[in-house]
Design a protein around this motif. Structure first.
Motif, PDB file in Angstrom:
ATOM      1  N   ILE A   1       0.705  -1.406   0.035  1.00 19.04           N
ATOM      2  CA  ILE A   1       0.448  -0.083   0.093  1.00 19.04           C
ATOM      3  C   ILE A   1       0.286   0.945  -0.036  1.00 19.04           C
ATOM      4  N   GLY A   2       1.725   1.148  -0.289  1.00 22.62           N
ATOM      5  CA  GLY A   2       3.107   2.335   0.129  1.00 22.62           C
ATOM      6  C   GLY A   2       4.010   2.237   0.777  1.00 22.62           C
ATOM      7  N   GLU A   3       4.897   3.368   1.233  1.00 28.01           N
ATOM      8  CA  GLU A   3       6.220   3.325   1.578  1.00 28.01           C
ATOM      9  C   GLU A   3       4.906   3.320   3.589  1.00 28.01           C
ATOM     10  N   ALA A   4       6.381   3.114   4.369  1.00 25.26           N
ATOM     11  CA  ALA A   4       5.384   3.400   5.790  1.00 25.26           C
ATOM     12  C   ALA A   4       6.692   3.608   6.926  1.00 25.26           C
ATOM     13  N   THR A   5       6.915   3.710   7.771  1.00 25.45           N
ATOM     14  CA  THR A   5       8.062   4.233   8.462  1.00 25.45           C
ATOM     15  C   THR A   5       7.717   4.170  10.200  1.00 25.45           C
ATOM     16  N   VAL A   6       8.488   3.847  11.307  1.00 28.62           N
ATOM     17  CA  VAL A   6       8.248   4.209  12.276  1.00 28.62           C
ATOM     18  C   VAL A   6       9.585   6.385  12.067  1.00 28.62           C
ATOM     19  N   THR A   7       7.851   6.812  13.162  1.00 31.69           N
ATOM     20  CA  THR A   7       8.506   7.758  13.205  1.00 31.69           C
ATOM     21  C   THR A   7       8.308   8.735  14.436  1.00 31.69           C
ATOM     22  N   LEU A   8       9.330  10.734  14.711  1.00 30.23           N
ATOM     23  CA  LEU A   8       9.176  11.117  15.652  1.00 30.23           C
ATOM     24  C   LEU A   8       7.117  10.397  16.325  1.00 30.23           C
ATOM     25  N   GLU A   9       6.897  10.546  15.701  1.00 35.96           N
ATOM     26  CA  GLU A   9       5.881  10.974  16.321  1.00 35.96           C
ATOM     27  C   GLU A   9       4.990   9.656  16.867  1.00 35.96           C
ATOM     28  N   ASP A  10       5.689   8.471  16.369  1.00 43.94           N
ATOM     29  CA  ASP A  10       5.502   7.088  17.165  1.00 43.94           C
ATOM     30  C   ASP A  10       6.163   7.009  17.957  1.00 43.94           C
ATOM     31  N   VAL A  11       7.185   7.646  18.214  1.00 46.84           N
ATOM     32  CA  VAL A  11       8.438   6.905  19.687  1.00 46.84           C
ATOM     33  C   VAL A  11       7.496   8.455  20.461  1.00 46.84           C
ATOM     34  N   ASN A  12       7.455   9.833  20.236  1.00 49.62           N
ATOM     35  CA  ASN A  12       6.883  10.240  21.361  1.00 49.62           C
ATOM     36  C   ASN A  12       5.483  10.124  21.778  1.00 49.62           C
ATOM     37  N   VAL A  13       4.285   9.636  20.899  1.00 54.08           N
ATOM     38  CA  VAL A  13       3.101   9.095  21.481  1.00 54.08           C
ATOM     39  C   VAL A  13       3.665   7.571  22.016  1.00 54.08           C
ATOM     40  N   LEU A  14       3.588   6.665  21.443  1.00 55.28           N
ATOM     41  CA  LEU A  14       3.874   5.804  22.287  1.00 55.28           C
ATOM     42  C   LEU A  14       4.570   5.178  23.377  1.00 55.28           C
TER      43      LEU A  14
ATOM     44  N   CYS B   1      18.897  16.114  32.423  1.00 54.64           N
ATOM     45  CA  CYS B   1      18.336  14.452  31.526  1.00 54.64           C
ATOM     46  C   CYS B   1      17.192  14.737  30.854  1.00 54.64           C
ATOM     47  N   GLY B   2      16.206  14.912  31.121  1.00 52.60           N
ATOM     48  CA  GLY B   2      15.035  14.553  31.265  1.00 52.60           C
ATOM     49  C   GLY B   2      14.419  16.088  29.510  1.00 52.60           C
ATOM     50  N   GLN B   3      15.589  17.005  29.489  1.00 58.31           N
ATOM     51  CA  GLN B   3      15.963  18.085  28.620  1.00 58.31           C
ATOM     52  C   GLN B   3      16.004  17.675  27.427  1.00 58.31           C
ATOM     53  N   LEU B   4      17.134  16.682  27.185  1.00 55.44           N
ATOM     54  CA  LEU B   4      17.609  15.696  26.151  1.00 55.44           C
ATOM     55  C   LEU B   4      16.510  14.893  25.277  1.00 55.44           C
ATOM     56  N   SER B   5      16.982  15.300  23.738  1.00 51.01           N
ATOM     57  CA  SER B   5      16.362  13.807  22.704  1.00 51.01           C
ATOM     58  C   SER B   5      16.288  13.206  23.058  1.00 51.01           C
ATOM     59  N   TRP B   6      15.683  11.979  23.898  1.00 49.85           N
ATOM     60  CA  TRP B   6      15.905  10.308  23.759  1.00 49.85           C
ATOM     61  C   TRP B   6      15.297  10.076  23.373  1.00 49.85           C
ATOM     62  N   GLY B   7      13.628  10.155  22.330  1.00 55.18           N
ATOM     63  CA  GLY B   7      13.162  10.341  21.467  1.00 55.18           C
ATOM     64  C   GLY B   7      14.079   9.611  20.126  1.00 55.18           C
ATOM     65  N   SER B   8      14.951  10.794  19.864  1.00 51.72           N
ATOM     66  CA  SER B   8      15.215  10.829  18.407  1.00 51.72           C
ATOM     67  C   SER B   8      16.766   9.733  18.957  1.00 51.72           C
ATOM     68  N   ALA B   9      16.873   9.778  19.904  1.00 53.04           N
ATOM     69  CA  ALA B   9      18.490   9.123  19.949  1.00 53.04           C
ATOM     70  C   ALA B   9      17.468   7.047  19.909  1.00 53.04           C
ATOM     71  N   VAL B  10      16.419   6.864  19.608  1.00 49.94           N
ATOM     72  CA  VAL B  10      16.233   5.770  20.205  1.00 49.94           C
ATOM     73  C   VAL B  10      15.459   5.472  18.981  1.00 49.94           C
ATOM     74  N   LEU B  11      14.813   6.008  17.854  1.00 52.09           N
ATOM     75  CA  LEU B  11      15.065   6.233  16.445  1.00 52.09           C
ATOM     76  C   LEU B  11      16.426   6.231  15.539  1.00 52.09           C
ATOM     77  N   ALA B  12      17.429   6.699  16.357  1.00 53.37           N
ATOM     78  CA  ALA B  12      18.495   6.760  15.588  1.00 53.37           C
ATOM     79  C   ALA B  12      19.015   5.158  15.797  1.00 53.37           C
ATOM     80  N   VAL B  13      18.592   4.551  16.631  1.00 51.40           N
ATOM     81  CA  VAL B  13      19.537   3.327  16.594  1.00 51.40           C
ATOM     82  C   VAL B  13      18.479   2.229  16.219  1.00 51.40           C
ATOM     83  N   LEU B  14      17.483   1.894  16.424  1.00 56.98           N
ATOM     84  CA  LEU B  14      16.141   1.498  15.582  1.00 56.98           C
ATOM     85  C   LEU B  14      16.638   1.459  14.488  1.00 56.98           C
ATOM     86  N   TYR B  15      16.290   2.990  13.805  1.00 57.44           N
ATOM     87  CA  TYR B  15      17.007   2.100  12.399  1.00 57.44           C
ATOM     88  C   TYR B  15      18.472   1.654  11.824  1.00 57.44           C
ATOM     89  N   ARG B  16      19.585   2.285  12.903  1.00 60.81           N
ATOM     90  CA  ARG B  16      20.713   1.846  12.716  1.00 60.81           C
ATOM     91  C   ARG B  16      20.743   0.166  12.593  1.00 60.81           C
TER      92      ARG B  16
END
Length: 301
Positions: A100-113, A158-173
């Protein structure tokens, strides 16, 4: 009459890694590899469940930015589902190529989930000055467990760091590495990929038996009692078939649309960055993030 089937892509301007991709071996009927999942966080949550923390300790975990992660808990991984998704992951685009097309895990998913912060400082760098012995610097760079301790000295920072983008980076890698024909193991936050699939692909998602407690991140919904009646699970062949036959009405492009206004504030804290084209970073892991390839996931056609 004989026909020569081409595994694709016919034009490799975009998908130029086709010769080393795991999917080529599947097309050629080669012996499938047994992908081993490294799950260090399973032991953590087992320890956490056997030794519950007090509300006072939980308050400090919330300040550090990880309260939502604890609220979501952990379930056993569905290896069949995850392997079927990995077969469709393309390192060149950081997306799953579905019928049905391209899909991926996004920053929205990490933030919401998981309720992890998206906006903030990058989880990277080294706190030691250049004069410190090189071996100490190298240890802090290579040993992730030690490098994180620097960030925990000040819980508010620590709570002001972008842990969500860090998780996404490791997932992608880890997804990119696992698509290689000669790699037989994978690590990283595979559980959030499973949550992503359960939220979006209706034909493989277990059914939740109890109402969702919207005081926690959306991923906590799957922590409750589930039933797998009428859905497949833990079968690579069955999951592969489900993805191969996936139709438009069986994929939710906007699974959070009706509930997002009821979720805790931590689940929408990074909403301004969800659609930002950027790099996601965790120390030496740097991966590109291109949400414009999946704009239907943001309500745009």
């Amino acid at each position: 009459m004989s026909y020569d089937l081409h595994p694709g892509p016919i034009v490799d301007d975009v998908l130029f890694l086709k010769d080393s991709h795991w999917a080529r071996d599947i097309f050629n009927n080669k012996e499938p590899k047994n992908l081993v999942f490294r799950r260090a966080y399973q032991k953590f949550f087992s320890l956490f469940n056997n030794n519950p923390i007090t509300e006072n300790v939980k308050r400090y975990v919330n300040i550090a930015g990880f309260g939502g992660l604890l609220d979501c808990g952990y379930r056993n991984l569905d290896h069949g589902l995850l392997e079927a998704l990995i077969e469709r992951w393309r390192p060149e685009t950081h997306t799953f190529h579905l019928p049905i097309g391209e899909a991926t895990v996004t920053l929205e998913d990490v933030n919401v989930l998981w309720g992890l912060p998206i906006e903030g400082g990058v989880v990277s760098g080294c706190e030691h000055p250049p004069s410190v012995a090189n071996r100490i610097v190298r240890c802090h760079t290579l040993l992730v467990s030690l490098s994180i301790l620097n960030n925990l000295e000040n819980l508010t920072a620590c709570g002001q760091l972008s842990w969500g983008s860090a998780v996404l980076a490791v997932l992608y890698r880890n997804l990119c590495k696992a698509t290689s024909s000669n790699v037989n193991n994978i690590g990283g936050p595979m559980y959030i990929l499973q949550l992503w699939a359960w939220c979006r692909i209706t034909t493989i998602a277990p059914r939740i038996l109890y109402p969702f407690d919207n005081t926690r991140p959306y991923g906590a919904m799957w922590r409750e009692k589930l039933t797998y009646k009428d859905v497949i699970s833990h079968s690579l062949r069955a999951c592969r078939s489900q993805l191969h036959c996936l139709q438009e009405g069986e994929f939710k492009w906007r699974p959070y649309e009706e509930v997002i206004s009821f979720l805790p504030e931590i689940c929408t804290s990074g909403i301004r960055s969800w659609q930002s084209e950027c790099y996601v970073i965790y120390w030496d892991v740097v991966e590109f993030y291109t949400p414009q390839r999946v704009m239907r996931q943001f309500g745009m056609v």
